[in-house]
Structures are given as C-alpha cells and as structure tokens.
Design an enzyme around this catalytic site. Sequence first.
Site, PDB file in Angstrom:
ATOM      1  N   GLU A  81       0.840  -1.218   0.000  1.00 24.00           N
ATOM      2  CA  GLU A  81       0.000   0.000   0.000  1.00 24.00           C
ATOM      3  C   GLU A  81       0.866   1.256   0.000  1.00 24.00           C
ATOM      4  O   GLU A  81       0.461   2.308   0.512  1.00 24.00           O
ATOM      5  CB  GLU A  81      -0.995  -0.024   1.161  1.00 24.00           C
ATOM      6  N   SER A 111      -7.874  -3.863  17.751  1.00 20.38           N
ATOM      7  CA  SER A 111      -7.985  -5.322  17.869  1.00 20.38           C
ATOM      8  C   SER A 111      -6.621  -6.024  17.963  1.00 20.38           C
ATOM      9  O   SER A 111      -6.566  -7.242  18.141  1.00 20.38           O
ATOM     10  CB  SER A 111      -8.727  -5.881  16.647  1.00 20.38           C
ATOM     11  N   LEU A 162      -5.255 -18.683   5.704  1.00 19.50           N
ATOM     12  CA  LEU A 162      -6.506 -19.209   5.137  1.00 19.50           C
ATOM     13  C   LEU A 162      -7.725 -18.895   5.994  1.00 19.50           C
ATOM     14  O   LEU A 162      -8.727 -19.609   5.932  1.00 19.50           O
ATOM     15  CB  LEU A 162      -6.373 -20.729   4.965  1.00 19.50           C
ATOM     16  N   GLY A 163      -7.644 -17.858   6.823  1.00 23.50           N
ATOM     17  CA  GLY A 163      -8.780 -17.472   7.667  1.00 23.50           C
ATOM     18  C   GLY A 163      -9.194 -18.613   8.579  1.00 23.50           C
ATOM     19  O   GLY A 163      -8.343 -19.205   9.263  1.00 23.50           O
ATOM     20  N   ALA A 213      -7.571  -6.519   9.799  1.00 22.74           N
ATOM     21  CA  ALA A 213      -6.245  -6.489  10.437  1.00 22.74           C
ATOM     22  C   ALA A 213      -5.805  -7.831  11.039  1.00 22.74           C
ATOM     23  O   ALA A 213      -4.745  -7.883  11.666  1.00 22.74           O
ATOM     24  CB  ALA A 213      -6.134  -5.379  11.472  1.00 22.74           C
ATOM     25  N   ALA A 214      -6.602  -8.896  10.844  1.00 27.96           N
ATOM     26  CA  ALA A 214      -6.161 -10.202  11.354  1.00 27.96           C
ATOM     27  C   ALA A 214      -4.854 -10.593  10.644  1.00 27.96           C
ATOM     28  O   ALA A 214      -3.911 -11.100  11.270  1.00 27.96           O
ATOM     29  CB  ALA A 214      -7.231 -11.248  11.111  1.00 27.96           C
ATOM     30  N   GLY A 215      -4.796 -10.323   9.339  1.00 30.83           N
ATOM     31  CA  GLY A 215      -3.580 -10.628   8.574  1.00 30.83           C
ATOM     32  C   GLY A 215      -2.407  -9.781   9.054  1.00 30.83           C
ATOM     33  O   GLY A 215      -1.252 -10.240   9.054  1.00 30.83           O
ATOM     34  N   ASP A 216      -2.698  -8.563   9.491  1.00 32.10           N
ATOM     35  CA  ASP A 216      -1.624  -7.685   9.984  1.00 32.10           C
ATOM     36  C   ASP A 216      -1.118  -8.172  11.339  1.00 32.10           C
ATOM     37  O   ASP A 216       0.086  -8.123  11.613  1.00 32.10           O
ATOM     38  CB  ASP A 216      -2.134  -6.245  10.103  1.00 32.10           C
ATOM     39  N   GLY A 235     -12.382  -3.342  14.614  1.00 32.46           N
ATOM     40  CA  GLY A 235     -11.419  -2.324  14.186  1.00 32.46           C
ATOM     41  C   GLY A 235     -10.035  -2.873  13.949  1.00 32.46           C
ATOM     42  O   GLY A 235      -9.726  -4.009  14.318  1.00 32.46           O
ATOM     43  N   ASN A 279      -2.905 -13.790   1.750  1.00 26.10           N
ATOM     44  CA  ASN A 279      -4.069 -14.575   2.158  1.00 26.10           C
ATOM     45  C   ASN A 279      -4.483 -15.429   0.952  1.00 26.10           C
ATOM     46  O   ASN A 279      -3.869 -15.348  -0.116  1.00 26.10           O
ATOM     47  CB  ASN A 279      -5.205 -13.703   2.720  1.00 26.10           C
TER      48      ASN A 279
HETATM   49  O1  RIB Z   1      -5.295  -4.865   6.724  1.00 27.97           O
HETATM   50  C1  RIB Z   1      -6.236  -3.946   7.203  1.00 27.97           C
HETATM   51  C2  RIB Z   1      -5.834  -2.564   6.802  1.00 27.97           C
HETATM   52  O2  RIB Z   1      -5.858  -2.454   5.377  1.00 27.97           O
HETATM   53  C3  RIB Z   1      -6.766  -1.485   7.286  1.00 27.97           C
HETATM   54  O3  RIB Z   1      -6.396  -0.975   8.549  1.00 27.97           O
HETATM   55  C4  RIB Z   1      -6.764  -0.482   6.155  1.00 27.97           C
HETATM   56  O4  RIB Z   1      -6.283   0.770   6.531  1.00 27.97           O
HETATM   57  C5  RIB Z   1      -5.929  -1.097   5.038  1.00 27.97           C
HETATM   58  O5  RIB Z   1      -4.620  -0.620   4.970  1.00 27.97           O
END
Ligand code: RIB
Length: 308
Positions: free
Chosen positions: A141, A292, A222-223, A250-253, A288, A185
């Site tokens: 991004e 989270s 894979l969630g 944001a689970a992936g983050d 959120g 993912n």
């Molecule tokens: O992965 C979730 C994030 O993707 C969000 O917080 C959003 O801002 C995007 O960057």
Amino acid sequence: MPKKILVLGNSNVDVILKIPRFHDPGETILATDRITVFGGKGANQAITAKQLGGDTLLVTKVGKDLYGKSYRQYLIKKGLNRRLILADKKIPTGMAVIELTPEGENRIIASLGANGSLSQNDLKLLGRYWKGVGVFVTQLEIPISTVQTGLEMAKEQGVLTLLNPSPPVPLSSKTLSSVDFIVPNEMEAQLLTGIKWRENKDIHKIAKRLFEMGPKNVVITLGSKGLLFKNQDEEIRMKAFKVKVIDTTAAGDAFMGALACGLSQGKSIREVLEFANAAGALATTKLGAQPSLPQKRELDIFLKGIQR
Ligand code: RIB
C-alpha cells in the site's frame, strides 16, 4: 539476542461502516454504525510487533492534516521512532473505508493519500537505523518502487525480508527473489499465481507455484481454515484457533506482526507459525484495526489455554 524489526508501510485512518450485508452495484443501503480508528497495514503490523515485545521501527508517511497530526502523535506515544514517521506537507493522510458485515467479513477500499508519496528517496534516511535490524517487513500500500528499494536495502544489510503482498499486484521476479517470507491470504495467493482454489489439493499447487516464483518461504493465511507453510524442506498445514469472530480486519496484519516478532526472537518455524496464528485469531475477536491488535500478555494467556 532478539534482533530489531523494521517495518516499511502505510498508515491510514479507517472509517468502518457496519452494514447488514454486502450490497449490489447501483443499490444504496444504510450503515447501522460508523466508527473511525487508526489503521493501515504497515502501522498495524508494526504496532503488533511492538506490542508483542519486538524492538520495532516503522517508516511511514502521514499528511499534515488533523488526522495526520494526531496519528503521528499516537504512533510516537506507542514508542515508535518519531524521525521515521514522516509527514507530507501537501497530501492528506491515507484513508480506508471498510464495509463490515454482521458475520465479521469485510471489504476495504484504500485511498493512498500521503502513503503514495513515501518514496525511494525517503529511504535514504534509514542509514544508521539498519544497525541491529534482523527482520524487514513490508506490504503493497505504498509505491512498488519504494517496496523494491526497501527489499534491496534489507538484503544488502543481510536482513530477513517479509512481504505481505496486499493489495496484490503483479510482482517482478527481481522483487519476488528478494523475499524470504511471502505472506498472502488465500485470495491474494490465487491472484498472484493465477491458480484458482477449486478443490482442497489446489492450495498445495498454489503454494508450490508461489515458492517457484522466488520467495524462500511461503505462508498462505486461510482465515478459518488456518494456514499453509511451504519452503524447500517442508510443508506445514496448521488449523485455525476457534474464536468468536467479530471483525476480520487487520487479522492478517496481526499475523504478520507476530510472525516478524517470532522470527526476530529466533523461534523455530512451527513456534513462529503457532504464535502468528494465535495473534491473527485474537485480532478477529475485536472490532477495528488497531484496537484489535493483541498485547503480549493476552496472547500468552490465549496460547496457554489453546482451543481449536
Ligand atoms: O489490513 C487492514 C488494513 O488495510 C486497514 O487498517 C486499512 O487501513 C488497510 O490498509
């Protein structure tokens, strides 16, 4: 001794719209609630790594608008180095609109804003900050040229590189071969490889193809179906933890930040995957992006009482 983690990525203000269902083109629906929180994949991943005990740096760019000013202060308060949190004078802070259904599923539209001006040139300031860094993390991004330069700089420093290819764009073999861990993912993995996941065995084909494209290790999240890891020596399939899902944003983050943290601490691959899997699961239990992201104590307690 644990190494430092350097995250290069975006910061967004997330506007979450709770909706009864995903709607059709041309249809207007009413949101049942609207919440604004800090997010952005880069910042989410850095904050996770930091909250889980990783010595973390974040290189990011906000705008000089009100959102940007308060976000920058917030990141500094969280313990991230102020010199690496840049501010663009003209472009507003990045923003994401997140549609969230009662099942916790989301659809995200991100507008880059100041993230789009995080340039290769900005990375020159990293100089002395590379000292002690063992793990470099980035996503897509921000401009791809910046991602590529970041990966190259990390490799020159002998640092382990992690790429979360989100949102997915075609990546050159040069980029892919400078990646030690690619972490898409299931949707991103299909788009990157061009292979559709029609039946169970296809996910193995997808992982194999991704591995052949250059990265040394492939982790497909894979969630609710867990994850699949593949490298030259082994393939590991891990189940997801059973939790009550509120919001998957944001689970992936959280997964990515925990993966970086575990790797920086020299944990074994199985331990790291388990740790990251748990962090991702915990992030789905709250609403959120940043609200989270798990804390270390919370994650330790969760892992002690494992339930799948
Ligand atoms: O992965 C979730 C994030 O993707 C969000 O917080 C959003 O801002 C995007 O960057």
